[in-house]
Design a protein around this motif. Sequence first.
Motif, PDB file in Angstrom:
ATOM      1  N   ARG A 300      33.124  47.026  67.984  1.00  0.00           N
ATOM      2  CA  ARG A 300      32.490  47.152  69.209  1.00  0.00           C
ATOM      3  C   ARG A 300      31.988  48.496  69.333  1.00  0.00           C
ATOM      4  O   ARG A 300      30.729  48.684  70.021  1.00  0.00           O
ATOM      5  N   TYR A 301      32.242  49.354  68.459  1.00  0.00           N
ATOM      6  CA  TYR A 301      31.826  50.823  68.622  1.00  0.00           C
ATOM      7  C   TYR A 301      30.480  50.938  67.824  1.00  0.00           C
ATOM      8  O   TYR A 301      29.754  51.828  68.015  1.00  0.00           O
ATOM      9  N   ILE A 302      30.486  50.045  66.649  1.00  0.00           N
ATOM     10  CA  ILE A 302      29.360  50.196  65.647  1.00  0.00           C
ATOM     11  C   ILE A 302      28.264  49.788  66.186  1.00  0.00           C
ATOM     12  O   ILE A 302      28.154  48.519  66.919  1.00  0.00           O
ATOM     13  N   PRO A 303      27.150  50.305  66.483  1.00  0.00           N
ATOM     14  CA  PRO A 303      25.683  49.968  66.684  1.00  0.00           C
ATOM     15  C   PRO A 303      25.194  48.595  66.200  1.00  0.00           C
ATOM     16  O   PRO A 303      25.582  48.633  64.924  1.00  0.00           O
ATOM     17  N   LEU A 304      24.412  47.951  67.063  1.00  0.00           N
ATOM     18  CA  LEU A 304      23.775  46.591  66.273  1.00  0.00           C
ATOM     19  C   LEU A 304      22.950  46.896  64.879  1.00  0.00           C
ATOM     20  O   LEU A 304      23.150  46.288  63.872  1.00  0.00           O
ATOM     21  N   LYS A 305      22.351  48.328  65.106  1.00  0.00           N
ATOM     22  CA  LYS A 305      21.368  48.370  64.058  1.00  0.00           C
ATOM     23  C   LYS A 305      21.930  48.490  62.596  1.00  0.00           C
ATOM     24  O   LYS A 305      21.627  48.472  61.691  1.00  0.00           O
ATOM     25  N   PHE A 306      23.348  49.337  62.678  1.00  0.00           N
ATOM     26  CA  PHE A 306      23.921  49.541  61.604  1.00  0.00           C
ATOM     27  C   PHE A 306      24.761  48.243  61.174  1.00  0.00           C
ATOM     28  O   PHE A 306      24.799  48.189  59.980  1.00  0.00           O
ATOM     29  N   ILE A 307      25.089  47.337  62.118  1.00  0.00           N
ATOM     30  CA  ILE A 307      25.567  45.987  61.342  1.00  0.00           C
ATOM     31  C   ILE A 307      24.626  45.260  60.638  1.00  0.00           C
ATOM     32  O   ILE A 307      24.794  44.645  59.661  1.00  0.00           O
ATOM     33  N   LEU A 308      23.340  45.323  61.209  1.00  0.00           N
ATOM     34  CA  LEU A 308      22.348  44.619  60.431  1.00  0.00           C
ATOM     35  C   LEU A 308      21.919  45.254  59.103  1.00  0.00           C
ATOM     36  O   LEU A 308      21.600  44.559  58.036  1.00  0.00           O
ATOM     37  N   SER A 309      21.624  46.734  59.200  1.00  0.00           N
ATOM     38  CA  SER A 309      21.246  47.318  58.136  1.00  0.00           C
ATOM     39  C   SER A 309      22.320  47.233  56.984  1.00  0.00           C
ATOM     40  O   SER A 309      22.095  47.415  55.728  1.00  0.00           O
ATOM     41  N   LEU A 310      23.562  47.277  57.553  1.00  0.00           N
ATOM     42  CA  LEU A 310      24.851  47.381  56.277  1.00  0.00           C
ATOM     43  C   LEU A 310      24.711  45.769  55.556  1.00  0.00           C
ATOM     44  O   LEU A 310      24.585  45.762  54.414  1.00  0.00           O
ATOM     45  N   GLY A 311      24.512  45.016  56.459  1.00  0.00           N
ATOM     46  CA  GLY A 311      24.399  43.426  56.052  1.00  0.00           C
ATOM     47  C   GLY A 311      23.258  43.220  54.941  1.00  0.00           C
ATOM     48  O   GLY A 311      23.360  42.853  53.850  1.00  0.00           O
ATOM     49  N   LEU A 312      22.047  43.699  55.444  1.00  0.00           N
ATOM     50  CA  LEU A 312      20.929  43.468  54.554  1.00  0.00           C
ATOM     51  C   LEU A 312      20.941  44.340  53.498  1.00  0.00           C
ATOM     52  O   LEU A 312      20.325  44.122  52.185  1.00  0.00           O
ATOM     53  N   SER A 313      21.300  45.544  53.390  1.00  0.00           N
ATOM     54  CA  SER A 313      21.492  46.461  52.238  1.00  0.00           C
ATOM     55  C   SER A 313      22.365  45.985  51.199  1.00  0.00           C
ATOM     56  O   SER A 313      21.955  46.054  49.994  1.00  0.00           O
ATOM     57  N   LEU A 314      23.493  45.220  51.693  1.00  0.00           N
ATOM     58  CA  LEU A 314      24.213  44.396  50.791  1.00  0.00           C
ATOM     59  C   LEU A 314      23.788  43.494  50.043  1.00  0.00           C
ATOM     60  O   LEU A 314      23.982  43.136  48.980  1.00  0.00           O
ATOM     61  N   VAL A 315      23.064  42.730  50.788  1.00  0.00           N
ATOM     62  CA  VAL A 315      22.230  41.647  50.204  1.00  0.00           C
ATOM     63  C   VAL A 315      21.086  42.078  49.290  1.00  0.00           C
ATOM     64  O   VAL A 315      21.050  41.477  47.809  1.00  0.00           O
ATOM     65  N   MET A 316      20.585  43.152  49.456  1.00  0.00           N
ATOM     66  CA  MET A 316      19.718  43.994  48.535  1.00  0.00           C
ATOM     67  C   MET A 316      20.506  44.381  47.213  1.00  0.00           C
ATOM     68  O   MET A 316      20.065  44.078  46.046  1.00  0.00           O
ATOM     69  N   ILE A 317      21.702  44.800  47.143  1.00  0.00           N
ATOM     70  CA  ILE A 317      22.576  45.253  46.100  1.00  0.00           C
ATOM     71  C   ILE A 317      22.938  44.048  45.399  1.00  0.00           C
ATOM     72  O   ILE A 317      23.049  44.119  44.252  1.00  0.00           O
ATOM     73  N   GLY A 318      23.189  42.914  46.013  1.00  0.00           N
ATOM     74  CA  GLY A 318      23.749  41.775  45.306  1.00  0.00           C
ATOM     75  C   GLY A 318      22.824  41.189  44.659  1.00  0.00           C
ATOM     76  O   GLY A 318      22.874  40.946  43.388  1.00  0.00           O
ATOM     77  N   TYR A 319      21.244  41.122  44.973  1.00  0.00           N
ATOM     78  CA  TYR A 319      20.533  40.539  44.230  1.00  0.00           C
ATOM     79  C   TYR A 319      19.908  41.515  43.000  1.00  0.00           C
ATOM     80  O   TYR A 319      19.715  40.962  41.866  1.00  0.00           O
ATOM     81  N   GLU A 320      20.194  42.769  43.166  1.00  0.00           N
ATOM     82  CA  GLU A 320      19.989  43.635  42.051  1.00  0.00           C
ATOM     83  C   GLU A 320      21.031  43.218  41.081  1.00  0.00           C
ATOM     84  O   GLU A 320      20.577  43.426  39.688  1.00  0.00           O
ATOM     85  N   ALA A 321      22.206  43.016  41.377  1.00  0.00           N
ATOM     86  CA  ALA A 321      23.292  42.957  40.395  1.00  0.00           C
ATOM     87  C   ALA A 321      23.022  41.428  39.716  1.00  0.00           C
ATOM     88  O   ALA A 321      23.479  41.175  38.572  1.00  0.00           O
ATOM     89  N   ALA A 322      22.715  40.398  40.470  1.00  0.00           N
ATOM     90  CA  ALA A 322      22.321  39.100  39.944  1.00  0.00           C
ATOM     91  C   ALA A 322      21.318  39.075  39.041  1.00  0.00           C
ATOM     92  O   ALA A 322      21.405  38.470  38.044  1.00  0.00           O
ATOM     93  N   CYS A 323      20.177  39.912  39.389  1.00  0.00           N
ATOM     94  CA  CYS A 323      19.160  40.351  38.257  1.00  0.00           C
ATOM     95  C   CYS A 323      19.621  40.910  36.995  1.00  0.00           C
ATOM     96  O   CYS A 323      19.140  40.338  35.902  1.00  0.00           O
TER      97      CYS A 323
END
Length: 533
Positions: A300-323
Amino acid sequence: MGLVNIRELLAFPQGDNSSDTLIGGIHWNLTTLNHWNYTYYSNGTFSNGSLCFLLFEPYTPHLLQNGTFLNSTSCYSPIKPIATRASIGLAFACLFGLSIVFTFINLRKHGRMFLPVEKRFRPVGRRWQWYWMLMVAAFAIISGITGVDVDRYYLPELPIVLSNFFWFLMLPTTLAVVWESIRHWGSWQERQMVDPNPFALRQDDRRSKFELLIPLVFYLFVWLNFFMVVPRSWSPIELQRDPDQTRLRAEPTATDVRFKAGAFLLFCGWITIVVSLQHSIKHYKPRNRGIFNRAAGLIRYIPLKFILSLGLSLVMIGYEAACAFDFEISPLKLHPNLGIVYGLGWAPIALIFLVYEIAGYFDPNEDRELLRQRRVRGVEADQEIGITKKPHWWSRLHSDNRQLNVHDQIAQNVATIGGGRATTKNLERSIEMGNMPASRRPNSATPAGNAEALRMAANLLFPNTNQNVETQERFTDTPVSGAGRGRSPGDAAGRGGSTRNETRAGVSERSDSSNSGITLGAQPQQIRSMLDV
């Protein structure tokens, strides 16, 4: 398109004689070609390991006896049309270029100061997020533009290296954008907590030491990722001119242990961001009891922009690892799966930018928000002690609204010469910013140049009702106003007594400040002789 660059080493076709070869309807000197170690490939090129030339029309060169090619075209030339990879890269480059405009707008909005600088909360801390976003946008523009020649080059060379070089630079800098936004959010929560009471939080406790060291840990992981990925020999990535060369040279380089370690280090930086966010919520937000209540409060205390940015950045890191494990989906491959490359490698970064640009538009400036909170606390304090401030329209309804003549208008202008509401507002802002000029210490040895003006002002502010008192006779036993030395003692006593009574009566009718008016408005003392003293 992928079949065009597939090449095989071919023997020179038979010509008219042993020193002649016929390629594409053109006769070539076979002796000269063999002397300079040129080889003929199935993709229509001559190459000797150092130079490579195109043989097909309209790029057919002319060979001289000394081995020189006239009107030649290098194999590493952009002769192909723009393809899908270049089109999508240009679209993303335009989007990131447009984001620079909105980034500068948000930088100006959130970077402006309306309160004095505090040692604990430097203004550069809230600007770093936007600085990193400008760097990411610059890297994305360069990568997208250089990606055009990846498709247009007949044989792959420098453009594929440049395009991927700046794409790999986008990854740690994008994570730095997410880090700075979350770190500063925690600093903003602390600032709101200590603004009413500067001593609410200690500066030498475990919390402050943790906040001092965790940025060093994050940037350590980011720099390690940079040194694992970027400083390397990128030449093997260019060697994708036939399937065997790609399999033996390019693929091992693109999936080596350094790329794997770089992806892992970037993930460690992401974990550091999550730990910093949990630390800020723990110390600067109300605490909940119980495991489930704490988990619900954390979300509840985490702003929505941080939830979205953390999820998107994790996808970005996962793609780099997959490459680093699968070369087929890597942008380092000349002809990869473009849907995966741009969907997982570019789209998350663009969406992070979109989230932060929108959030920056709606979020207020922190100094303005802090001033608003101070006004709210002031109103609450006034209500507690029973003070009610009248609205601005009150003076208009209850003031004298009659038509002013010229004399009254001049008097009103003189009365308000110190400034109206605008000047008062600027003065209050100057006080808030701490821009008050230091007063100069007066020099007692230098006589005041406006002494007469001070006397006149004192007479206007504190009018003296007894202007005819002879102050030079204040030290005599029986002061007599305007009398000579030959007057009788009785008259002198009577006149002196009445004079003292009038003086005392005049003084008693005024306040203590009026007594100072007598001194300022009196004439300078004149001593006639030593007998007067």
